[in-house]
Design a protein around this motif. Structure first.
Motif, short mmCIF file in Angstrom:
data_model
loop_
_atom_site.label_atom_id
_atom_site.label_comp_id
_atom_site.label_asym_id
_atom_site.label_seq_id
_atom_site.Cartn_x
_atom_site.Cartn_y
_atom_site.Cartn_z
N ILE A 52 -23.09 -56.39 21.08
CA ILE A 52 -22.85 -54.96 21.12
C ILE A 52 -24.01 -54.31 21.85
O ILE A 52 -25.15 -54.35 21.41
N MET A 53 -23.72 -53.73 23.01
CA MET A 53 -24.76 -53.15 23.85
C MET A 53 -25.07 -51.71 23.48
O MET A 53 -26.18 -51.23 23.70
N LEU A 54 -24.08 -51.02 22.94
CA LEU A 54 -24.22 -49.61 22.66
C LEU A 54 -23.08 -49.17 21.76
O LEU A 54 -21.97 -49.68 21.86
N THR A 55 -23.37 -48.26 20.84
CA THR A 55 -22.33 -47.61 20.05
C THR A 55 -22.41 -46.12 20.32
O THR A 55 -23.48 -45.52 20.21
N ILE A 56 -21.29 -45.54 20.73
CA ILE A 56 -21.28 -44.12 21.09
C ILE A 56 -20.54 -43.32 20.03
O ILE A 56 -19.72 -43.88 19.28
N PRO A 57 -20.78 -42.03 19.95
CA PRO A 57 -20.11 -41.19 18.94
C PRO A 57 -18.71 -40.79 19.37
O PRO A 57 -18.38 -39.61 19.48
N ALA A 58 -17.88 -41.79 19.63
CA ALA A 58 -16.49 -41.55 20.02
C ALA A 58 -15.69 -42.78 19.60
O ALA A 58 -16.25 -43.87 19.45
N THR A 59 -14.40 -42.60 19.41
CA THR A 59 -13.55 -43.73 19.04
C THR A 59 -12.61 -44.11 20.17
O THR A 59 -12.50 -45.28 20.51
N LEU A 60 -11.95 -43.15 20.78
CA LEU A 60 -11.10 -43.39 21.95
C LEU A 60 -10.61 -42.04 22.47
O LEU A 60 -10.55 -41.08 21.71
N PRO A 61 -10.29 -41.97 23.76
CA PRO A 61 -10.59 -42.97 24.79
C PRO A 61 -12.03 -42.83 25.27
O PRO A 61 -12.62 -41.76 25.19
N TYR A 62 -12.59 -43.92 25.76
CA TYR A 62 -13.87 -43.86 26.46
C TYR A 62 -13.91 -44.99 27.49
O TYR A 62 -13.26 -46.01 27.33
N SER A 63 -14.64 -44.76 28.56
CA SER A 63 -14.67 -45.70 29.68
C SER A 63 -16.04 -45.68 30.32
O SER A 63 -16.83 -44.75 30.11
N ILE A 64 -16.32 -46.72 31.12
CA ILE A 64 -17.68 -46.91 31.64
C ILE A 64 -17.70 -47.30 33.11
O ILE A 64 -16.74 -47.87 33.63
N ASP A 65 -18.82 -47.01 33.75
CA ASP A 65 -19.14 -47.54 35.08
C ASP A 65 -20.61 -47.24 35.36
O ASP A 65 -21.27 -46.54 34.57
N TRP A 66 -21.12 -47.79 36.45
CA TRP A 66 -22.52 -47.65 36.82
C TRP A 66 -22.64 -47.08 38.23
O TRP A 66 -22.02 -47.59 39.16
N PRO A 67 -23.50 -46.07 38.42
CA PRO A 67 -23.85 -45.66 39.78
C PRO A 67 -24.97 -46.57 40.32
O PRO A 67 -25.41 -47.50 39.63
N ALA A 68 -25.44 -46.28 41.52
CA ALA A 68 -26.42 -47.16 42.16
C ALA A 68 -27.74 -47.21 41.41
O ALA A 68 -28.48 -48.19 41.51
N ASP A 69 -28.08 -46.16 40.66
CA ASP A 69 -29.37 -46.17 39.96
C ASP A 69 -29.36 -47.02 38.70
O ASP A 69 -30.39 -47.17 38.03
N GLY A 70 -28.19 -47.60 38.36
CA GLY A 70 -28.11 -48.55 37.26
C GLY A 70 -28.01 -47.94 35.88
O GLY A 70 -27.97 -48.67 34.89
N ARG A 71 -27.93 -46.62 35.77
CA ARG A 71 -27.81 -45.99 34.46
C ARG A 71 -26.34 -45.93 34.05
O ARG A 71 -25.51 -45.38 34.78
N LEU A 72 -26.03 -46.49 32.91
CA LEU A 72 -24.65 -46.55 32.43
C LEU A 72 -24.08 -45.15 32.25
O LEU A 72 -24.71 -44.27 31.66
N LEU A 73 -22.86 -44.94 32.77
CA LEU A 73 -22.12 -43.71 32.56
C LEU A 73 -20.96 -44.00 31.60
O LEU A 73 -20.28 -45.01 31.74
N VAL A 74 -20.75 -43.09 30.65
CA VAL A 74 -19.68 -43.25 29.66
C VAL A 74 -18.87 -41.96 29.60
O VAL A 74 -19.42 -40.88 29.35
N VAL A 75 -17.56 -42.07 29.83
CA VAL A 75 -16.66 -40.94 29.62
C VAL A 75 -16.29 -40.91 28.15
O VAL A 75 -15.65 -41.83 27.64
N SER A 76 -16.73 -39.87 27.45
CA SER A 76 -16.35 -39.66 26.05
C SER A 76 -15.14 -38.74 26.07
O SER A 76 -15.27 -37.51 26.15
N GLY A 77 -13.94 -39.35 26.04
CA GLY A 77 -12.72 -38.66 26.44
C GLY A 77 -12.34 -37.44 25.64
O GLY A 77 -12.13 -36.36 26.19
N ARG A 78 -12.22 -37.59 24.33
CA ARG A 78 -11.78 -36.46 23.50
C ARG A 78 -12.87 -35.40 23.39
O ARG A 78 -12.57 -34.22 23.16
#
Length: 297
Positions: A52-78
């Motif tokens: 488990i790399m990270l636990t975020i304060p959301a249950t669903l939906p959420y999604s991830i990707d990385w820009p060039a600077d390497g900092r994880l981006l998380v869409v906390s949908g609701r």
């Protein structure tokens, strides 16, 4: 055009015991998966070892990707937030999406020029519906944010071609993959049907080096490789719904599939742990964005 001659490929089980795996990404030599219903982001290696790399304060939906600077981006949908993980592991708000829509946001992809695309949102759903028509918003490297597409029939997976010139989005409720030209400023134009999928419902998608798209399909319990125009080339069958897919592995030729039993939207958050990650050897390596090669731009 659907092809009845598409070949079936047998899958291997990598890991089980997840809730709903979504938004898989290949990053730093492992597959990262959003474990919907738990708030967890899990990394899995080729032997099925998970962390488990990270636990975020959301249950669903959420999604991830990385820009060039390497900092994880998380869409906390609701919650309507695009979050950014800082160097110390904490989460900060990268962009507040709430002024654009009160409906949940869904998927993210960062292209090779640093443009961030997030879909979902849009008008409120009609009575009895879970999702209304979706939109796509663009967040440029300078922080400028604008809506660049609308009336997406249940916006799901997105991918950008290796030349950064085309964005493809899965319109689940329209049974198709839709393409847009990407302009120099990141805006979208020339909307068109990239592939009519007949009776299939595309969810998560990824692109390979031969220009084909793999899409996952929940109700039909398979993952399919399709060429522009709609010819279906390869198929992976599963005994449960296929939610998303990603090409990864050392050479990008392993297709990973997030699958789980589907019991309806009202049962997505439960104690059931039917989620699995499956893998197959793919005919061509991954290409484009989301990137399989450790998030390199």
């Amino acid at each position: 055009m659907p092809s009845p001659k598409s070949s079936a490929i047998d899958a291997n089980l990598i890991i089980e015991g997840l809730a709903f795996g979504e938004s898989p990404r290949w990053h730093d030599g492992r597959l990262w998966v959003c474990n919907w219903g738990t708030g967890e982001i899990v990394a899995v290696d080729a032997d099925g070892n998970s962390e488990i790399m990270l636990t975020i304060p959301a249950t669903l939906p959420y999604s991830i990707d990385w820009p060039a600077d390497g900092r994880l981006l998380v869409v906390s949908g609701r919650e309507g937030l695009l979050l950014r993980q800082e160097a110390d592991g904490t989460l900060a708000t990268h962009v507040d999406l709430r002024p654009l829509s009160k409906s949940p946001w869904n998927e993210i992809v960062v292209d090779g020029r640093g443009n961030i695309y997030v879909n979902g949102g849009g008008p409120a759903p009609a009575p009895g519906e879970h999702f209304g028509p979706g939109t796509i918003v663009l967040i440029q490297p300078d922080g400028t944010i604008r809506q660049v597409a609308e009336n997406i029939a249940f916006a799901n997976g997105m991918a950008v071609t290796p030349d950064n010139r085309t964005l493809i989005v899965a319109e689940s409720h329209a049974n198709r993959l839709t393409a847009f030209d990407i302009a120099e400023d990141g805006t979208l134009a020339r909307r068109r049907v990239w592939a009519d999928l007949g009776g299939d419902y595309p969810d998560g998608i990824c692109i390979d080096a031969e220009g084909c798209v793999w899409y996952a399909d929940v109700p039909n319990r398979h993952c399919v490789r399709v060429r522009e125009g709609g010819m279906k080339l390869d198929r992976v069958e599963a005994d449960r719904g296929c939610f998303a897919c990603m090409l990864g592995g050392p050479d990008g030729r392993t297709l990973y599939i997030a699958a789980a039993e589907w019991r309806g939207f009202e049962h997505m958050i439960s104690d059931a742990r039917t989620g699995q990650v499956l893998s197959v050897e793919a005919p061509a390596p991954g290409a484009g964005w989301p990137a399989y090669s450790s998030g390199k731009r």
